[in-house]
Structure formats: structure tokens, C-alpha cells
Write a protein that holds these residues in place. Structure first.
Motif, PDB file in Angstrom:
ATOM      1  N   LYS A 107     -29.079  18.891 -31.716  1.00 56.18           N
ATOM      2  CA  LYS A 107     -29.584  18.762 -33.244  1.00 56.18           C
ATOM      3  C   LYS A 107     -28.561  19.039 -34.209  1.00 56.18           C
ATOM      4  CE  LYS A 107     -33.569  18.367 -35.937  1.00 56.18           C
ATOM      5  NZ  LYS A 107     -35.008  18.081 -36.048  1.00 56.18           N
ATOM      6  N   GLY A 108     -28.060  18.026 -35.056  1.00 54.43           N
ATOM      7  CA  GLY A 108     -27.381  18.359 -36.170  1.00 54.43           C
ATOM      8  C   GLY A 108     -25.763  18.311 -35.839  1.00 54.43           C
ATOM      9  N   LYS A 109     -25.586  18.015 -34.612  1.00 57.37           N
ATOM     10  CA  LYS A 109     -24.213  17.782 -34.042  1.00 57.37           C
ATOM     11  C   LYS A 109     -23.520  16.472 -33.945  1.00 57.37           C
ATOM     12  CE  LYS A 109     -23.440  22.048 -31.818  1.00 57.37           C
ATOM     13  NZ  LYS A 109     -24.499  22.414 -30.786  1.00 57.37           N
ATOM     14  N   LEU A 110     -22.259  16.214 -34.519  1.00 58.85           N
ATOM     15  CA  LEU A 110     -21.881  15.081 -34.373  1.00 58.85           C
ATOM     16  C   LEU A 110     -21.076  15.167 -32.900  1.00 58.85           C
ATOM     17  CD1 LEU A 110     -19.420  14.514 -37.464  1.00 58.85           C
ATOM     18  CD2 LEU A 110     -21.082  12.645 -36.575  1.00 58.85           C
ATOM     19  N   VAL A 111     -21.751  14.062 -32.150  1.00 59.18           N
ATOM     20  CA  VAL A 111     -21.122  13.959 -30.779  1.00 59.18           C
ATOM     21  C   VAL A 111     -20.466  12.769 -30.446  1.00 59.18           C
ATOM     22  CG1 VAL A 111     -22.603  15.679 -29.777  1.00 59.18           C
ATOM     23  CG2 VAL A 111     -23.302  13.321 -29.875  1.00 59.18           C
ATOM     24  N   GLN A 112     -19.795  12.389 -29.463  1.00 54.32           N
ATOM     25  CA  GLN A 112     -19.026  11.292 -29.064  1.00 54.32           C
ATOM     26  C   GLN A 112     -19.746  10.545 -27.947  1.00 54.32           C
ATOM     27  OE1 GLN A 112     -16.243  10.117 -30.531  1.00 54.32           O
ATOM     28  NE2 GLN A 112     -16.744  11.895 -31.565  1.00 54.32           N
ATOM     29  N   VAL A 113     -20.314   9.282 -27.994  1.00 51.73           N
ATOM     30  CA  VAL A 113     -21.101   8.573 -27.189  1.00 51.73           C
ATOM     31  C   VAL A 113     -20.509   7.326 -26.855  1.00 51.73           C
ATOM     32  CG1 VAL A 113     -23.571   7.643 -26.997  1.00 51.73           C
ATOM     33  CG2 VAL A 113     -23.212   9.792 -28.327  1.00 51.73           C
ATOM     34  N   GLN A 114     -20.487   7.291 -25.470  1.00 55.73           N
ATOM     35  CA  GLN A 114     -20.102   5.993 -25.114  1.00 55.73           C
ATOM     36  C   GLN A 114     -21.178   4.861 -25.156  1.00 55.73           C
ATOM     37  OE1 GLN A 114     -17.590   5.751 -21.735  1.00 55.73           O
ATOM     38  NE2 GLN A 114     -16.678   3.850 -22.532  1.00 55.73           N
ATOM     39  N   ILE A 115     -21.154   3.710 -25.673  1.00 52.15           N
ATOM     40  CA  ILE A 115     -22.181   2.631 -25.625  1.00 52.15           C
ATOM     41  C   ILE A 115     -22.195   2.069 -24.399  1.00 52.15           C
ATOM     42  CG2 ILE A 115     -23.234   0.857 -27.059  1.00 52.15           C
ATOM     43  CD1 ILE A 115     -22.995   3.724 -28.504  1.00 52.15           C
ATOM     44  N   THR A 116     -23.495   1.926 -23.767  1.00 52.31           N
ATOM     45  CA  THR A 116     -23.750   1.342 -22.534  1.00 52.31           C
ATOM     46  C   THR A 116     -24.681   0.192 -22.772  1.00 52.31           C
ATOM     47  OG1 THR A 116     -25.250   3.002 -21.836  1.00 52.31           O
ATOM     48  CG2 THR A 116     -23.226   3.261 -21.042  1.00 52.31           C
ATOM     49  N   GLU A 117     -25.401   0.102 -23.730  1.00 57.45           N
ATOM     50  CA  GLU A 117     -26.298  -0.772 -23.816  1.00 57.45           C
ATOM     51  C   GLU A 117     -26.649  -1.385 -25.238  1.00 57.45           C
ATOM     52  OE1 GLU A 117     -30.785  -0.715 -22.651  1.00 57.45           O
ATOM     53  OE2 GLU A 117     -29.639   0.427 -21.108  1.00 57.45           O
ATOM     54  N   VAL A 118     -26.530  -2.626 -25.602  1.00 62.80           N
ATOM     55  CA  VAL A 118     -26.524  -2.944 -26.885  1.00 62.80           C
ATOM     56  C   VAL A 118     -27.929  -3.934 -27.187  1.00 62.80           C
ATOM     57  CG1 VAL A 118     -24.148  -2.672 -27.614  1.00 62.80           C
ATOM     58  CG2 VAL A 118     -25.188  -4.957 -27.028  1.00 62.80           C
ATOM     59  N   ARG A 119     -28.552  -3.478 -28.370  1.00 59.08           N
ATOM     60  CA  ARG A 119     -29.780  -4.344 -28.745  1.00 59.08           C
ATOM     61  C   ARG A 119     -29.516  -4.917 -30.060  1.00 59.08           C
ATOM     62  NH1 ARG A 119     -31.488  -0.418 -25.713  1.00 59.08           N
ATOM     63  NH2 ARG A 119     -31.398   0.937 -27.501  1.00 59.08           N
ATOM     64  N   ALA A 120     -30.280  -5.682 -30.581  1.00 54.97           N
ATOM     65  CA  ALA A 120     -30.077  -6.430 -32.077  1.00 54.97           C
ATOM     66  C   ALA A 120     -30.084  -5.065 -33.091  1.00 54.97           C
ATOM     67  CB  ALA A 120     -31.091  -7.263 -32.638  1.00 54.97           C
ATOM     68  N   PHE A 121     -30.960  -4.060 -32.925  1.00 55.50           N
ATOM     69  CA  PHE A 121     -30.877  -3.309 -33.877  1.00 55.50           C
ATOM     70  C   PHE A 121     -30.848  -1.710 -33.465  1.00 55.50           C
ATOM     71  CE2 PHE A 121     -33.416  -6.721 -35.672  1.00 55.50           C
ATOM     72  CZ  PHE A 121     -32.567  -7.080 -36.796  1.00 55.50           C
ATOM     73  N   SER A 122     -30.286  -1.662 -32.191  1.00 50.41           N
ATOM     74  CA  SER A 122     -30.190  -0.136 -31.907  1.00 50.41           C
ATOM     75  C   SER A 122     -29.400  -0.108 -30.564  1.00 50.41           C
ATOM     76  CB  SER A 122     -31.409   0.484 -31.547  1.00 50.41           C
ATOM     77  OG  SER A 122     -32.286  -0.154 -30.451  1.00 50.41           O
ATOM     78  N   LEU A 123     -28.852   0.823 -30.086  1.00 53.61           N
ATOM     79  CA  LEU A 123     -27.931   1.073 -28.944  1.00 53.61           C
ATOM     80  C   LEU A 123     -28.203   2.201 -27.992  1.00 53.61           C
ATOM     81  CD1 LEU A 123     -24.700   1.432 -31.081  1.00 53.61           C
ATOM     82  CD2 LEU A 123     -25.576  -0.716 -30.278  1.00 53.61           C
TER      83      LEU A 123
END
Ligand code: SF4
Length: 455
Positions: free
Chosen positions: A425-441
Motif C-alpha cells: 500500500k502506498g508504494k510505487l511498483v513496476q508492473v509488467q502488463i499481461t492482460e488489457v481490457r478497455a478500462f483496466s489492466l
């Protein structure tokens, strides 16, 4: 035995300004010794913060109040408050319609809640809707999130869009001083907040009412100058701002956003209509060509910037062709997100009196058509995230899956991934995107590699 704390319940509808006001009022009630309650039916004080932008909002107010008025018959010490734009607009009429109300207060009176309540507790019914000058804000809002916060920088609006109630309800523009804004952000940074959204109904008007001009004749205090001024506040890692008006959006502001790393590359700039005739009738003061130039300029400086906007369909007299011009703008720009609404006449606004209102059927049909296009375009925009590594500020657990946390990318896309909220919570983390939808990932956290020093 200690007396149980009195409980309050706040129900909020409407824009971000309303949500920010509600948090502010919750802060005041906390300081007064009240305790917050999710359930209105066990609360001793009910505050309904209202909005009059959408028609059904007013109906909601009356149906919500009906239930609480019935409770008041059993519990005469229940305090009932209506705040926000409906309160401002209806004033004493609300008291006449619902005589059980204790307090009716317009949005400009948010910071006076304690004084107003003291009058109520002395047995008075109070209506506070007359315009007042906003004094420097010393109230500490109780914020719903512990990661992201809103900071008001300008209240009111001097524009006169013909469909909008805000100028009648929130009064003329009044900017807070840069020092007061910075002090509030510093306090937020100390409290552990990571992201601040600077708020105003027309945020680009910031500073016009503050004294001072530069040697070139420009206002001394503008949103651009403010961004530079607050950018280094320690602890705050992201800055957003809303809502922008195309009429005042400058290249200088675009350059600042490109240059300042903490300013998110996300722009919320309502266009409302893609047709110049309709824009003129709305009194928006720009053309669709100007709007397109602004977006092109933003993309020139920040090719990946995400763009969101608001749009109204079915404005009085809007022809099919004019509506298609709006569709064309949506098609051409490719918004990451678009908030759409069918026009609904609001009391005491010019457009509400015109006799060329469209039928509900036409409005519904246009709303559906634009929404279909928005989903298609948003899904296309989401594609660019696939496989990319994005910086995500973790805000909470995914309420639908407690093995996941959620947060937002710099471009404001909601992103889910596996993780432990107590750690992240409250951390900025690096995330590799594996799935995309119209309004969320959805993605996977990228482990931070330890640096191995080779001798
Ligand atoms: S800019 Fe127009 S739409 Fe926005 S708050 Fe002001 S009057 Fe309303």
C-alpha cells in the motif's frame, strides 16, 4: 461509563469537488468528536452532499431524505443536513418541502460546518446559501484514501456554459494562495500521502484573481507556475490536476507537464461537443479545431499521454449531423476514457428554457452510440500497454479478489496484480502488463533486482 460517541453518516453524489468537500466536512465532524458510520440508519447526524448536474440526482435527494425524515419521528435528536449544489439552489424551498431539515448549506460554506452546527444545536433551523468570501482554508479534511488526496486550489467558476449550474451554485472564482496550497501538500506528504490531485471546476483559471502581473503582462500566479512551485514537496510522488478548460489550456502548461517528472502524463480536458455550432450554443468559447490542436500539441510533447474528457450528447437542437461531428472527434482523437452524458435541463440555466429540447428517445440512442464507440476506442488505446512495464501506485486491495492489489498507472489506468496489500500500500511498483481490457489492466509485479557489485 463513557457516553458513546455520536455517529455521522455522509452520503455524496456528484463531482470530485463534492467528494473533496465531503472529506473536508468529515474532518470537521471528526474534530467535533463524532464518529463515522457507514450505515445511515444508526447515525445521529446525516449529511447529504448533493449535486444538481443530473436530473435524477434531485430525486435521489428526496427519496433518501424521506427515509431519514421517517426516522426523525422516532428519534427527534437526529440532525439532518443537506449540503452541496441542490442545497445552494433550493435554499429555503428545501426547508419548506422538508421541514424536518436542520441545516441547508451551499458548497461555499463547507468550512463553516462547525459554526453552523453550533447554531443548529441551539435549536435553530439554518440556511446558509448566501455567497461568502472563502477564507484561507485551515480545515484538515479526513481523506478517504491514505495514499491519494485532493487539494482544492480554486473555488467557483466565472464561465457561463449554458447547461451548467456551477456558476450559480459555487460562486465566482476564488484562488487559494500558492503558499497555502504548498503547506497543505507538505502536510499530506508528512502524513504519508503519495499522490495529490489539484482540483478546480475550471483549474486553468487558477490565479487570475490573485494580485500581480509579470513584466510581460501575464498573471503572476498561474496553474503552470503553481506546478513548478509545488513540484518538490517531499513525500508527494505524483501530481494530477482537473478539470481543464480547452479555452485556457496553454502550451506553457503542456511544456511544464512534459518537463516535471512528478506531473502525471494524463490530461482530463472536456470537449462537450465536436460541433462548432453546438459549442457556440453551449457558450464554451472554443472550436473543435482548437481542441484538436491542444491534443496534437500534448502528443507532440508527450506521445504516450493519456487523454480523457467529458461529452454531452442530445444538447437542445443538436442535429444528427452535429452529433456525428462529435462521434468523428471521438474517433479521431481516440480517448483513453470519456465520461458521456445525455443532456438534461438543469434549473436556472439558459439551455433549460429553450424550446428545442430533444426527445428522451433520441438522447438515449445517441448516448448508446457514443458509448459503444468509446469502449472500442478505449480498448484500442489499452492495447499499447500490453507487455509494457508500468509504474503503478498501489492504493488498495482488489475488493473482488483479495489475493490481488490495485492501483493506477501514470496515465490513470486501473491496474490489478497479485500482491500483499499490507506490504505494498502506498508504494510505487513496476508492473509488467499481461492482460488489457478497455478500462483496466492486469499484470505481474517486476521484482526489484539487487545490485551485485563485482569486485
Ligand atoms: S467551465 Fe462551464 S461547465 Fe465547467 S463549471 Fe464552469 S460553467 Fe460549468
Amino acid at each position: 461509563m463513557s457516553t458513546p460517541k455520536r455517529r455521522y453518516h455522509i452520503s455524496t453524489i456528484g463531482c470530485q469537488m463534492n467528494k473533496a468537500d465531503s472529506e473536508r466536512m468529515a474532518g470537521i465532524l471528526d474534530d467535533m468528536g463524532f464518529e463515522s458510520s457507514e450505515d445511515p440508519n444508526i447515525a445521529d447526524l446525516i449529511l447529504f452532499n448533493t449535486c444538481s448536474i443530473r436530473e435524477n440526482a434531485e430525486h435521489k435527494v428526496y427519496s433518501f431524505l424521506g427515509r431519514q425524515v421517517a426516522r426523525k419521528q422516532e428519534k427527534p435528536d437526529l440532525t439532518l443536513i443537506v449540503a452541496g449544489c441542490v442545497a445552494q439552489q433550493e435554499g429555503e424551498t428545501l426547508l419548506r418541502r422538508v421541514p424536518e431539515l436542520d441545516l441547508v448549506m451551499g458548497p461555499q460554506h463547507t468550512n463553516r460546518l462547525q459554526d453552523l452546527l453550533e447554531e443548529v444545536f441551539q435549536g435553530n433551523q439554518v440556511v446558509a446559501t448566501e455567497p461568502i468570501h472563502i477564507m484561507e482554508d485551515i480545515t484538515k479534511p479526513r481523506r478517504d484514501s491514505t495514499v491519494t488526496a485532493w487539494v482544492n486550489i480554486i473555488y467557483g467558476c466565472n464561465e457561463r456554459c449554458t447547461y451548467c449550474v456551477v456558476p450559480n451554485t459555487r460562486g465566482v472564482e476564488q484562488s487559494r494562495t500558492p503558499d497555502a496550497i504548498r503547506a497543505e501538500m507538505e502536510e499530506l506528504g508528512r502524513l504519508g500521502y503519495k499522490e495529490v490531485t489539484l482540483l478546480g471546476q475550471n483549474i486553468d483559471a487558477y490565479g487570475r484573481d490573485l494580485p500581480g502581473v509579470t513584466p510581460e503582462g501575464r498573471h503572476l500566479h498561474t496553474l503552470t507556475d503553481l506546478l513548478y512551485y509545488v513540484h518538490d514537496v517531499s513525500g508527494i510522488e505524483r501530481i494530477r490536476f482537473a478539470t481543464s478548460h480547452p479555452r485556457y489550456f496553454t502550451e506553457r502548461l503542456i511544456k511544464a507537464c512534459a518537463e516535471l517528472p512528478k506531473v502525471c502524463k494524463h490530461f482530463h480536458i472536456p470537449f462537450q461537443s465536436g460541433d462548432n455550432e453546438v459549442l457556440k450554443k453551449m457558450s464554451r468559447g472554443y472550436t473543435h479545431e482548437k481542441y484538436r490542436r491542444i491534443i496534437a500539441k500534448i502528443r507532440e510533447y508527450m506521445p504516450d499521454a493519456s487523454i480523457s474528457a467529458d461529452s454531452i450528447v442530445g444538447f437542445p437542437g443538436e442535429t444528427e449531423e452535429q452529433f456525428e461531428n462529435t462521434l468523428k472527434l471521438v474517433e479521431d482523437i481516440g480517448f483513453d476514457l470519456l465520461n458521456t452524458a445525455a443532456y438534461s435541463p438543469r434549473p436556472a440555466t439558459p439551455a433549460a428554457l429553450w424550446d428545442n429540447q430533444l426527445s428522451e428517445e433520441v438522447k438515449r440512442d445517441r448516448l448508446q452510440r457514443i458509448n459503444n464507440l468509446v469502449s472500442i476506442k478505449a480498448a484500442e488505446r489499452s492495447q499499447r500497454y500490453m507487455g509494457r512495464v508500468e509504474s503503478v501506485l498501489v492504493e488498495d486491495q482488489n475488493p473482488k479478489d483479495n489475493t490481488q492489489v490495485m492501483g493506477r498507472t501514470d496515465g490513470n489506468r486501473l491496474t490489478f496484480f497479485k500482491g500483499d496489500i499490507s506490504e505494498l500500500k502506498g508504494k510505487l511498483v513496476q508492473v509488467q502488463i499481461t492482460e488489457v481490457r478497455a478500462f483496466s489492466l492486469t499484470g505481474e509485479i517486476v521484482p526489484v533486482r539487487e545490485t551485485v557489485l563485482v569486485p
